[in-house]
Scaffold this active site. Structure first.
Site, PDB file in Angstrom:
ATOM      1  N   GLY A 249      28.224  44.561  64.720  1.00 53.15           N
ATOM      2  CA  GLY A 249      29.255  45.230  65.517  1.00 53.15           C
ATOM      3  C   GLY A 249      30.613  45.305  64.844  1.00 53.15           C
ATOM      4  N   PHE A 250      31.077  44.226  64.250  1.00 48.66           N
ATOM      5  CA  PHE A 250      32.401  44.170  63.605  1.00 48.66           C
ATOM      6  C   PHE A 250      33.541  44.503  64.560  1.00 48.66           C
ATOM      7  CE2 PHE A 250      29.438  45.509  60.152  1.00 48.66           C
ATOM      8  CZ  PHE A 250      29.377  44.294  59.516  1.00 48.66           C
ATOM      9  N   ILE A 476      24.744  39.082  67.907  1.00 48.56           N
ATOM     10  CA  ILE A 476      25.044  40.326  67.177  1.00 48.56           C
ATOM     11  C   ILE A 476      24.620  40.206  65.706  1.00 48.56           C
ATOM     12  CG2 ILE A 476      26.881  40.984  68.758  1.00 48.56           C
ATOM     13  CD1 ILE A 476      28.929  40.082  66.603  1.00 48.56           C
ATOM     14  N   THR A 478      24.632  37.073  64.389  1.00 42.44           N
ATOM     15  CA  THR A 478      25.377  35.909  63.944  1.00 42.44           C
ATOM     16  C   THR A 478      24.628  34.600  64.199  1.00 42.44           C
ATOM     17  OG1 THR A 478      26.464  36.195  66.057  1.00 42.44           O
ATOM     18  CG2 THR A 478      27.688  36.872  64.123  1.00 42.44           C
ATOM     19  N   GLN A 631      33.594  45.461  37.433  1.00 47.53           N
ATOM     20  CA  GLN A 631      33.619  44.173  36.761  1.00 47.53           C
ATOM     21  C   GLN A 631      34.202  43.074  37.657  1.00 47.53           C
ATOM     22  OE1 GLN A 631      32.451  43.294  33.800  1.00 47.53           O
ATOM     23  NE2 GLN A 631      31.593  45.330  33.474  1.00 47.53           N
ATOM     24  N   GLY A 695      33.409  29.303  65.656  1.00 49.48           N
ATOM     25  CA  GLY A 695      32.982  30.509  64.960  1.00 49.48           C
ATOM     26  C   GLY A 695      33.754  30.674  63.664  1.00 49.48           C
ATOM     27  N   GLY A 697      33.348  33.831  61.953  1.00 51.55           N
ATOM     28  CA  GLY A 697      33.082  35.221  61.618  1.00 51.55           C
ATOM     29  C   GLY A 697      34.264  35.947  61.013  1.00 51.55           C
ATOM     30  N   GLU A 698      35.466  35.521  61.339  1.00 49.11           N
ATOM     31  CA  GLU A 698      36.611  36.342  60.988  1.00 49.11           C
ATOM     32  C   GLU A 698      37.526  35.741  59.936  1.00 49.11           C
ATOM     33  OE1 GLU A 698      37.037  36.889  65.243  1.00 49.11           O
ATOM     34  OE2 GLU A 698      37.395  39.006  64.849  1.00 49.11           O
TER      35      GLU A 698
HETATM   36 MO1  MOS Z   1      35.369  40.674  66.280  1.00 47.31          MO
HETATM   37  S1  MOS Z   1      36.802  42.134  65.858  1.00 47.31           S
HETATM   38  O1  MOS Z   1      36.207  39.967  67.559  1.00 47.31           O
HETATM   39  O2  MOS Z   1      34.010  41.526  66.710  1.00 47.31           O
END
Ligand code: MOS
Length: 731
Positions: A249-250, A476, A478, A631, A695, A697-698
């Site tokens: 999703g991002f 998602i 993850t 490179q 988390g 993820g970010e």
């Molecule tokens: Mo993230 S931008 O909270 O899916």
């Protein structure tokens, strides 16, 4: 000082385990939204506006309507009421595009939906949508890339509510800058970036009497239910949202978009299930993007490199109607120690679709700017970039006046520098060579918030020795299925393969959004509380069932460990497995519900400032003669995309995204991805939950672009302040 975490030897948490969704994905059993089929299901394809600014004067649907198998062309005149949705509380009632589809005949961005073809096959629906002719009155769209803040009040409405444009202030930032012995004043530009998950957005809508069921590719089913209930005037309990698997999703799937309401309205109108899947081109138009931002950073410092003033003023693009806030200034007030600080923002309207959260919203562009400025200040003062950061390390969050629950950022810098071999860096531009190439090294710090959403969960212990854990969150890609199984296994003592996980369905207890890196941290206390309740129930059963081995004890004399009930005073060795007790009592299961509250959205001053911190060390190689971009070594895949590839460009004539395909919108591919070496310091921060689980993820995407631009400067001597870095910038 905390010591790194030691895990108990038998814990199912914190060790490598097979993902329980893996076999479903590799065998094709995992059903994404577009895989669901229903009897007499119809297909819907939207008609997209081919102008970005103007009005629809007329829709000619005659040719389309003659097509065999066509069921309806829906438009403003015949789709029925779709209401607006408004913010409720927490993460409920949120949309990034607030205008319901077809609300008026004004076109505000290219690709806005103006009609919907519904047919027996996808092919017919597509042909019919293509055959609808729209007549417009057309005006020149504003898709200008230079951003000047619109004239707006000091407090503006954003997706989550009102916000002060003077976002943070302490001391006298302007005065301290004016008198600072060392000054830096730079503007950094980040482009529009578009989320491109592998699975496009999709909705399959079923309208059965007063019950609306939606299969949706969503990062937040609970919010989606709240929004759709409002849009169709239904009680929440009459809306069910199901999301079993999501092809990533991002951020673009956090909140619902107009296609979802269109599918639901079409199902209502035609009385049949309707499936609507977006094309890749539509993904660039109508389901969000990271807005373009222009950030001016002014730093004042002493000759020794101690910051005396930070001013961070940023402007970002927004759509004509919507209020997505790209919070580039979020980390600025606490990332470094500084007595005088001022952070402000402005917004600039464009004829483009609504912006949206994209992985690391706000902080990814924001830290690119402020970390780049720190690198430039270090260069100006001839101080090492790591040293200048350590010199400005705060003791506490100076914006809130409270300590960090955990930070360890100096140790990140030290460990990172040591692993990378940073001490071998010679600071002069182009001074490092290897195999005939110039080598550039750069680094930057990073951070991301660490918080909890509400989580309700249920846990069942069953008579066959299995456990079920359920909550309406999403996986998602993850690993949420596996994490839930680990948590339930940890508390109940069964092995992970004996845990059934249910998620992605609003009929389950409401769980957290899969966003903001907050799902994992939110699940831990909710699931643990539910498991404790189920165990509590089990102990009552053990004590009160006639004939039970524990019948002459009270529940509070009993304990539970590794799946067994025992008398506390006898110790856990003599325990009886829970399923034996359930069977003896003729119970299929005992169940417990648990709930943990959000740490977000509270107006009380927090006791701690909770964030994740880290840093990136990156290397690029450079061959001036042939400018070989491939490179590049050393960074994170998506950050490489941000630094070097990703940008969505709008045609100034039509307002259309020009590079709206994966052939033209470049993302990092395997060939671009270098070896990536990741080190965690492994300090659990138990402020957020008892495991210290959070988390990640970010945070990995924050800061990386600043490390890469620094490395590019180190190799080439060229400071690029507008992303992505293009080969033309360097030759
Ligand atoms: Mo993230 S931008 O909270 O899916």
């Amino acid at each position: 000082m905390a010591t790194p975490q030691q895990l108990p030897a038998n814990s199912p948490v914190g060790r490598e385990t097979r993902r329980i969704d893996g076999p479903f994905k590799v065998t094709g059993l995992a059903q994404c939204t577009s895989d669901f089929r229903f009897p007499s299901m119809l297909y819907a394809v939207p008609v997209e506006a081919t102008i970005a600014n103007g009005r629809v004067l007329k829709l000619d649907t005659a040719t389309a309507e003659k097509m065999p198998g066509l069921r309806a062309i829906l438009h403003r005149g015949n789709i029925g009421r779709i209401f607006r949705a408004t913010y409720e509380a927490g993460f409920e009632g949120i949309t990034e595009e607030g205008r319901p589809p077809f609300e008026d005949d004004i076109v505000r961005y290219y690709g806005q939906y103006i009609a919907l073809a519904v047919a027996e096959t996808f092919e017919t629906a597509k042909a019919a949508a293509d055959a609808v002719r729209a007549t417009y009155s057309k005006e020149t769209p504003n898709v200008q890339t230079h951003l000047e803040p619109d004239n707006e009040p000091d407090v503006v409405l954003t997706t989550y509510g009102p916000r002060e444009r003077l976002q943070s202030r302490r001391g006298d930032a302007e005065g301290a800058f004016a008198t600072a012995p060392v000054k830096l004043d730079r503007t950094y530009v980040t482009p529009t970036e578009t989320q491109n998950p592998l699975e496009p957005h999709a909705t399959t809508a079923l309208w059965d009497g007063s019950m609306l069921t939606l299969y949706e590719s969503s990062q937040g089913v609970v919010n989606l239910r709240a929004v759709l209930a409002q849009m169709f005037g239904l009680p929440k309990e009459n809306v069910r949202v199901i999301t079993k698997f999501v092809g990533s999703g991002f951020g673009c799937k956090l909140y619902p978009w107009p296609h979802c309401a269109l599918a639901a309205a079409a199902a209502r109108q035609v009385g049949k299930p309707v499936k609507l899947v977006l094309s890749r081109k539509m993904m660039f138009q109508s389901v969000g993007h990271r807005p373009r931002a222009q950030q001016r950073v002014r730093l004042g410092a002493t000759p020794e490199g101690k910051l005396v003033s930070i001013q961070h003023n940023y402007v970002y693009e927004r759509s004509m109607l919507d209020a997505h806030h790209e919070d580039c200034g979020e980390a600025t007030p606490f990332q470094y120690s500084v007595p005088n600080l001022r952070v402000t923002f402005g917004r600039s309207k464009r004829n483009i679709g609504a912006g949206a959260d994209m992985r690391g919203p706000g902080r990814v562009p924001g830290l690119y700017a402020t970390e780049s400025a720190m690198n430039e200040l270090a260069e100006q003062l001839k101080i090492d970039p790591v040293k200048i950061r350590i010199l400005n390390e705060p003791r506490l969050d100076e914006s809130l006046g409270v300590p960090f629950s955990s930070r360890h950022l100096v140790e990140c810098f030290e460990v990172g520098a040591e692993k990378f071999g940073w001490s071998r860096r010679t600071p002069e531009v182009g001074s490092m060579k290897r195999d005939g190439l110039t080598v550039g090294w750069g680094m930057a710090g990073c951070s991301w918030g660490s918080a909890r959403d509400i989580c309700q969960a249920s846990v069942q212990l069953r008579d066959d020795g299995t456990v079920r854990v359920a909550t309406a969150t999403q996986d998602i890609g993850t690993g949420t299925y596996t994490i839930l199984a680990q948590l339930a296994a940890q508390k109940t003592g069964v092995s992970i393969d004996k845990v059934e996980v249910a998620l992605g369905d609003t009929s389950l207890p409401p769980g957290p959004l899969s966003g903001g890196s907050l799902a994992t941290g939110s699940l831990v206390p909710g699931v643990f509380a539910a498991a404790d309740k189920a165990i509590g129930s089990l102990l009552v059963v053990a004590a009160l069932t006639p004939g039970s081995p524990f019948a002459n004890h009270s529940p509070d004399q009993l304990g539970f460990e590794s799946g067994r009930v025992f008398v506390k005073s006898d110790g856990s060795v003599k325990g009886v497995p829970f399923h034996d007790l359930l069977r003896a009592a003729n119970l299929r299961l005992v169940s417990g519900s648990g709930r943990s509250e959000a740490t977000l959205f509270s107006h009380d001053k927090p006791k701690f400032s909770t964030h994740s911190f880290g840093c990136h060390f990156a290397e690029v190689t450079w061959q001036a003669e042939i400018a070989r971009r491939n490179q590049i070594q050393g960074a994170v895949v998506m950050g490489i995309g941000m630094a070097f590839f990703e940008h969505t460009t709008y045609d100034p004539q039509s307002g259309a995204p020009i590079n709206s395909s994966l052939a033209d919108y470049l993302v990092t591919v395997n060939a671009d991805a270098p070896p990536i070496d990741v080190h965690f310091l492994n300090y659990p921060d138990t402020e957020i939950n008892e495991l210290g689980a959070r988390g990640i993820g970010e945070i990995g995407l924050t800061g990386i672009a600043a490390a890469l631009t620094e490395a590019v400067h180190h190799a080439t001597g060229i400071r690029v302040r507008e992303l992505p870095i293009k080969i033309e910038d360097l030759i």
